[in-house]
Every structure is written in C-alpha cells, then in structure tokens.
Design a protein around this motif. Structure first.
Motif, PDB file in Angstrom:
ATOM      1  N   ALA A  70       7.379   4.659 -15.387  1.00  0.00           N
ATOM      2  CA  ALA A  70       8.117   3.468 -14.956  1.00  0.00           C
ATOM      3  C   ALA A  70       9.594   3.774 -14.721  1.00  0.00           C
ATOM      4  CB  ALA A  70       7.961   2.350 -16.001  1.00  0.00           C
ATOM      5  N   ASN A  71       9.874   4.743 -13.837  1.00  0.00           N
ATOM      6  CA  ASN A  71      11.265   5.121 -13.587  1.00  0.00           C
ATOM      7  C   ASN A  71      11.750   4.726 -12.199  1.00  0.00           C
ATOM      8  OD1 ASN A  71      13.682   6.230 -14.591  1.00  0.00           O
ATOM      9  ND2 ASN A  71      13.311   8.146 -13.500  1.00  0.00           N
ATOM     10  N   GLN A  73      12.037   0.981  -9.952  1.00  0.00           N
ATOM     11  CA  GLN A  73      11.812  -0.463 -10.021  1.00  0.00           C
ATOM     12  C   GLN A  73      10.690  -0.907  -9.095  1.00  0.00           C
ATOM     13  OE1 GLN A  73      13.034  -2.249 -12.277  1.00  0.00           O
ATOM     14  NE2 GLN A  73      15.220  -1.905 -12.649  1.00  0.00           N
ATOM     15  N   HIS A  75       8.053   0.678  -8.193  1.00  0.00           N
ATOM     16  CA  HIS A  75       6.752   1.031  -8.775  1.00  0.00           C
ATOM     17  C   HIS A  75       6.406   0.075  -9.915  1.00  0.00           C
ATOM     18  CE1 HIS A  75       3.334   3.221 -10.226  1.00  0.00           C
ATOM     19  NE2 HIS A  75       3.943   3.629 -11.323  1.00  0.00           N
ATOM     20  N   VAL A  76       7.401  -0.317 -10.691  1.00  0.00           N
ATOM     21  CA  VAL A  76       7.175  -1.304 -11.760  1.00  0.00           C
ATOM     22  C   VAL A  76       6.695  -2.616 -11.148  1.00  0.00           C
ATOM     23  CG1 VAL A  76       8.291  -2.679 -13.562  1.00  0.00           C
ATOM     24  CG2 VAL A  76       8.863  -0.252 -13.311  1.00  0.00           C
ATOM     25  N   GLY A  81       4.835  -5.735 -12.965  1.00  0.00           N
ATOM     26  CA  GLY A  81       5.853  -5.859 -13.991  1.00  0.00           C
ATOM     27  C   GLY A  81       7.121  -6.517 -13.485  1.00  0.00           C
ATOM     28  N   GLY A 247       9.004  10.567 -12.615  1.00  0.00           N
ATOM     29  CA  GLY A 247       8.529   9.249 -12.218  1.00  0.00           C
ATOM     30  C   GLY A 247       8.208   9.188 -10.734  1.00  0.00           C
ATOM     31  N   SER A 250       7.097   3.599  -5.375  1.00  0.00           N
ATOM     32  CA  SER A 250       5.956   2.729  -5.076  1.00  0.00           C
ATOM     33  C   SER A 250       5.025   3.391  -4.071  1.00  0.00           C
ATOM     34  CB  SER A 250       6.445   1.387  -4.528  1.00  0.00           C
ATOM     35  OG  SER A 250       7.132   1.578  -3.307  1.00  0.00           O
TER      36      SER A 250
END
Length: 281
Positions: A70-71, A73, A75-76, A81, A247, A250
């Motif tokens: 989770a490095n 944003q 992708h989070v 998330g 990390g 996306s």
C-alpha cells in the motif's frame, strides 16, 4: 552501469552489460560481491555476446527480500481503501522468502492453493552498504542500484476445507499469498544508482500479453525510496544484497477482474532500467 548474473558454458558468472556484449567480472552469484562492488566495480575480462548467455536473476541469494504494501494512493483506492494519511503512518513492510526469487524468462506457476494469481509491477532497490538506524538524508548512499520486480500475489488461499472468517485469517492469507516459489521475479539486471539518478522520477509499466494494465510513476509513492530504506533499517539491520520492493501503482488484476492464466506473458518495464518478462504456466 548494468550488472547481471548469467550462465555461459554451463557456468554461473556475473558481469556488466556493454552494448550487445557481457563483460565478465567473475564467477558465481553477483550477490556475494555487492559489498565489494559498492566501493569499486572492476573493468572485467573476456567479452561474450549477450545472445550466447542465459540471463538469470541479478541476485540469486539475497540475504532478505523486503516489500512495501500500500505505497501508492491510487492502488489503495482501487482496492476499496480510503486515502492514507502519511503523517499518521509508517511504511507497511513484509518479507518474501528468498525462494520467491526468479529471473527473466522464467516460468511462474499457478499453485494449487489459489486460482486467483495477480501481478504487481514494482521498483526494487538493492542495498549496497548495510546499516542500522540509517538517517533518511543518508539512505540513498546505502543503495547500490535498482531493478525491475513483479510482486506476484495470490489473492485467495484454498486449503481444501472451510475455515472460520476473521481479520487474522484474512491477514495471514494475504501474507501467505506473497510467499510462493517464483513469486518475486526480478531483473533483467541491476542498474547502478549513479546511472538511474533520482529514483522518484521513474515510469513503471506492466503489460499483459501486450496490453497495458499499469502505467505509473515512482513520483507517486507515499513513502520515498529513502524513507523506505531508513524505516527498514530501524526494524532490522540491512545487509549488502538485500532487496526492497517499493510497492505497486494502480492497475493490478484484482481491480479489473482479469487475473493471471496459464500462457499469459507478463512484462514489467521501468525507465532507465529495462524490461522483465515472465510467462505464467
């Protein structure tokens, strides 16, 4: 400079890339010479056309493989998330076994424990000078170089019986999903830190069978390479040859529902470094 492991005449050797030739630097795994080469890289000896060698993972026996979760944003967010507040976080680091290391051109097998195998294109950092409690301002001086990596991830684990659901089960399934053999392809070589320059200015892409799925920039990392190295050194002593995956942006398969299948061809490309291709079996 670009350094690599290769096999020639049935012998394991390491060398540096010079155009379409490999200049031999010595026998054996490059991992064992990282500390020495951090001070000075020799000119080398005989030359071999690169088409006549088998390129292997640039580090075959790293002391450890660390990875950041989770490095990015984006992708989070694609995983459902909320955006992360860096001021209230530390990097989320985990370990992958050294048996997960494999090289360019190697097959990646879908294990019986999962039917949901995914990719994660990542910049990998190679530690040159080890240390403990490294200051952030000094962290990049401990970096030997960089390579391409694919943090292969099983998104589900099937042990053949029904299990009770819990946060602990979810977490340990996620962690075990990172541990498979050949779940950390790296390569094709290490580009030294002086050649790469600023590690926060690199394009990272992932193509599946020629179609682009990931296209990100290391500029978008939540925690920079220097911050990751410094934090990791607070947790454990870093050694020459350690690998740190930083990390993924996306575009992973789980977000689109397109997971890996036998016959898929995966290519991670990072500007200033090269391309890493593996096939799924």
């Amino acid at each position: 400079m670009r350094l690599l492991n290769y096999r020639h005449d049935d012998q394991l050797r390491h060398g540096r890339l010079d155009g379409d030739e490999v200049v031999e630097l010595g026998s054996g795994d490059l991992t064992l010479r990282i500390a020495e080469y951090s001070d000075s890289i020799p000119r080398g000896g005989r030359r071999v056309p690169i088409v006549d060698v088998e390129i292997l993972a640039p580090l075959l026996t790293p002391p450890k493989v660390l990875a950041a979760a989770a490095n990015y944003q984006d992708h989070v967010r694609e995983g459902g998330g909320e955006p992360l507040d860096k001021s209230r976080l530390v990097p989320r680091l985990f370990l992958k076994p050294t048996t997960s290391i494999t090289g360019p051109g190697a097959d990646v097998a879908i294990p019986d424990l999962t039917q949901q195998l995914d990719w994660e294109a990542e910049l990998a950092v190679v530690i040159g000078r080890g240390g403990k409690d490294i200051a952030g301002d000094d962290a990049l001086t401990h970096v030997f170089g960089y390579t391409c990596a694919n943090d292969i991830s099983a998104r589900s684990m099937d042990y053949g019986f029904e299990r009770d659901a819990s946060d602990a089960v979810d977490y340990f399934d996620w962690l075990a999903g990172k541990w498979g053999d050949a779940f950390a392809p790296i390569g094709p070589w290490i580009s030294t830190a002086d050649e790469v320059g600023d590690p926060q200015r690199l394009q990272i892409t992932f193509d599946l069978n020629g179609d682009r799925y990931q296209d990100g920039s290391s500029a978008d990392m939540i925690f920079t390479v220097a911050e990751l190295v410094a934090h990791a050194s607070r947790l454990c002593t870093l050694l020459p040859g350690d690998i740190l995956l930083t990390g993924t942006p996306s575009g992973v398969g789980l977000a689109s529902g397109r997971l890996l299948r036998p016959g898929d061809r995966m290519t991670v490309a990072i500007s200033g470094i090269g391309e890493l291709t593996n096939q799924v079996v």
